[in-house]
Design an enzyme around this catalytic site. Structure first.
Site, PDB file in Angstrom:
ATOM      1  CG  HIS A 102      -2.271   0.670   0.912  1.00  0.00           C
ATOM      2  ND1 HIS A 102      -2.561   1.955   1.300  1.00  0.00           N
ATOM      3  CD2 HIS A 102      -3.364   0.229   0.254  1.00  0.00           C
ATOM      4  CE1 HIS A 102      -3.769   2.278   0.911  1.00  0.00           C
ATOM      5  NE2 HIS A 102      -4.290   1.252   0.279  1.00  0.00           N
ATOM      6  CG  ASP A 163      -9.082   7.565   8.057  1.00  0.00           C
ATOM      7  OD1 ASP A 163      -9.481   7.535   9.235  1.00  0.00           O
ATOM      8  OD2 ASP A 163      -8.651   8.598   7.511  1.00  0.00           O
ATOM      9  CD  GLU A 277      -9.845  10.881  10.053  1.00  0.00           C
ATOM     10  OE1 GLU A 277     -10.185  11.096   8.857  1.00  0.00           O
ATOM     11  OE2 GLU A 277      -9.245   9.849  10.412  1.00  0.00           O
TER      12      GLU A 277
END
Length: 531
Positions: A102, A163, A277
């Site tokens: 990732h 997240d 957030e």
């Protein structure tokens, strides 16, 4: 006879043949030492084009570099054997662990070396997630979603999250692991009690704050430079059952940042949200972008677009927050939410709420991923730029970047902007935060996608323009998931930590074998520090 000698010569020049577990395998004539395939791990090494091609790119889809081979380890000792072999070779080759790949700028690649497919560690080994009363031991290859599912069976869960949950424990701990709970609990690396690490010398070390602490603090946020994390002991708390999920809209960035800072202050720890957030929605995104999202209905998006038009703001700012609750506190959550909202200055009437289970909330990006995949917008280049901005300069950044450089754009993706408390970050760890003299700093994530080839060059130019703006205006930002092309850039990134990092690198990876895709250390630099 002459024909036989010619055939033998051609085969010898191109490759040599080895029989491993009953399979005929072609071994490379160049690149990796041939003795590697005489080791006990040889049956777990793949050199076929299909295997190396899969390990030649990452989520960013910007950088490509092929390894010579891919190791599928059954145990951490297989990783240690590979690293020890490289370290003892006349020309040590790079070794890079890869979970879900990732990274966005080739950080998980190993050109000319060996990629370690960490996912292989978890295949058929259910004991790679082990529970206790107040912690979980999770293999570095485990996905956070699987850790969550395992802990929830006991009514427990880790305290800090990213997240996106379909990434590995070792991958996020090698960076920091940030999200909306970081203001309260710190990043994920602040919630680790113990690690198992395979160092760049092939040693298998169990470390903690009390034992081999130099390796422990180095590996957390260490970008894979000091060792491969094969196990992490992660602190747990009682898991809530449900979440009141809220989004609040602002047309004034000063009000937006003021309220965010209030929500992560000491007051919030007593009476506020459990997660905070923030997002930025540019005007063109609201008017020309998707008409609905997994959170907002079409009518909501139309109202937000109307707000942008009426207010004349270049962007709409959205605080995303949540309150956790369970059966015993369900009757109080509405009153608690009402009390908090009374303290805030969002645009009247622009409150959007959802009520979901705890796992639905934490795994919320999965739904967005499915939408993007169905539209063919997931497996595209991701020229992401993540920055930590000092609290004192966030309004300057907003003026120059959000309203300036990006003001007229319509990016595919998300722009995040939210603060964290500096004191929740342990300066002994490798991860770098902005100025220690400020009590808060902001994370800004330009998480944009290049949906057509021409977009990539444009977005990369905009990223460079953002960094140039910060440098010109004296905004001392730091990159999260950093990417620097020169060692001077890395030295500036680490600042006062650099000399210590070089010293620890020389101790635990003297041949600069590990994670060369980060481009922090060349082999000669590491050897010079070691000597």
């Amino acid at each position: 006879m002459a024909r036989t000698r010619l055939v033998a010569f051609l085969i010898g020049m191109a490759s040599f043949v080895s029989v491993v577990t009953g399979q005929l395998r072609l071994m490379p004539a160049g690149g990796l030492p041939r003795d590697l395939f005489a080791l006990g791990i040889a049956s777990k090494i793949r050199i076929d084009r299909n295997s190396t091609a899969k390990a030649s790119s990452d989520f960013g889809r910007i950088v490509e570099a092929a390894p010579e081979a891919v190791l599928h380890p059954a145990t951490p000792s297989d990783i240690a054997a590979l690293i020890r072999f490289s370290a003892s070779s006349p020309a040590p080759f790079p070794v890079s662990p890869r979970g879900q790949g990732h990274s966005v700028s080739g950080q998980s690649l190993a050109p000319g070396g060996v990629v370690v497919d960490m996912r292989a560690l978890g295949r058929g080994h259910h004991s790679r997630i082990n529970m206790s009363a107040d912690y979980v031991d999770a293999g570095g290859e485990q996905l956070w979603i699987d850790v969550l599912r395992a802990t929830l069976q006991h009514g427990l869960a880790p305290r800090a999250w990213t997240d996106y949950l379909r990434i590995t424990v070792g991958g996020t701990l090698s960076n920091a692991g940030i999200g909306g709970q970081a203001f309260r609990h710190g990043p994920q690396i602040a919630n680790v009690q113990e690690l198992d690490v395979v160092t760049g010398t092939g040693d298998m070390v169990t470390c903690s704050r009390e034992k081999s602490s130099d390796l422990f603090f180095a590996a957390l946020g260490g970008l894979g430079q000091f060792g491969v994390i094969t196990r992490a002991r992660i602190a747990l708390e009682q898991a809530p059952k449900r979440v009141r999920w809220v989004r609040l809209a602002y047309s004034d960035v000063a009000m937006f940042t003021r309220d965010q800072e209030l929500l992560i202050s000491k007051w919030a720890s007593e009476a506020g949200f459990d997660y905070v957030e923030g997002q930025v929605q540019l005007n063109r995104t609201l008017t020309e972008g998707p008409k609905s999202t997994p959170f907002f209905f079409e009518a909501d998006m139309n109202r937000l677009a109307g707000l942008a038009s009426v207010s004349g703001s270049a962007a709409i700012y959205i605080i995303e927050a949540s309150m956790y609750y369970n059966d015993t506190t369900a009757s109080y959550v509405d009153k608690k939410l009402e009390k908090v909202l009374e303290q805030l200055s969002f645009v009247p009437g622009f409150v959007f709420t959802k009520d979901v289970t705890y796992i639905q909330f934490l795994d919320r990006v999965r739904e967005e991923e499915e939408v993007l995949r169905s539209a063919g917008l997931w497996d595209v280049p991701h020229p992401w730029l993540n920055l930590f901005i000092p609290r004192s300069r966030i309004l300057d950044f907003d003026t120059g970047v959000v309203k300036g450089l990006l003001g007229g754009t319509n990016p595919v993706g998300v722009i995040l902007m939210y603060p964290m408390n500096t004191k929740k970050w342990d300066g002994r760890m490798t991860a770098v935060a902005p100025l220690a003299g400020e009590d808060m700093f902001y994370t800004v994530g330009l998480l944009r996608s290049a949906v057509v080839p021409s977009d990539l060059e444009l977005l990369e130019r905009e990223n460079e323009a953002v960094l140039t703006f910060c440098d010109k205006e004296g905004i001392e930002c730091k990159q999260y998931l950093p990417h620097h092309m020169s060692q001077d850039g890395w030295q500036q990134h680490f600042g006062a930590k650099w000399s210590r990092i070089a010293e620890i690198k020389a101790k635990f990876d003297p041949h600069a074998i590990l994670s060369r895709g980060q481009r922090i250390f060349g082999r000669q630099e590491a050897l010079r520090q070691h000597n």
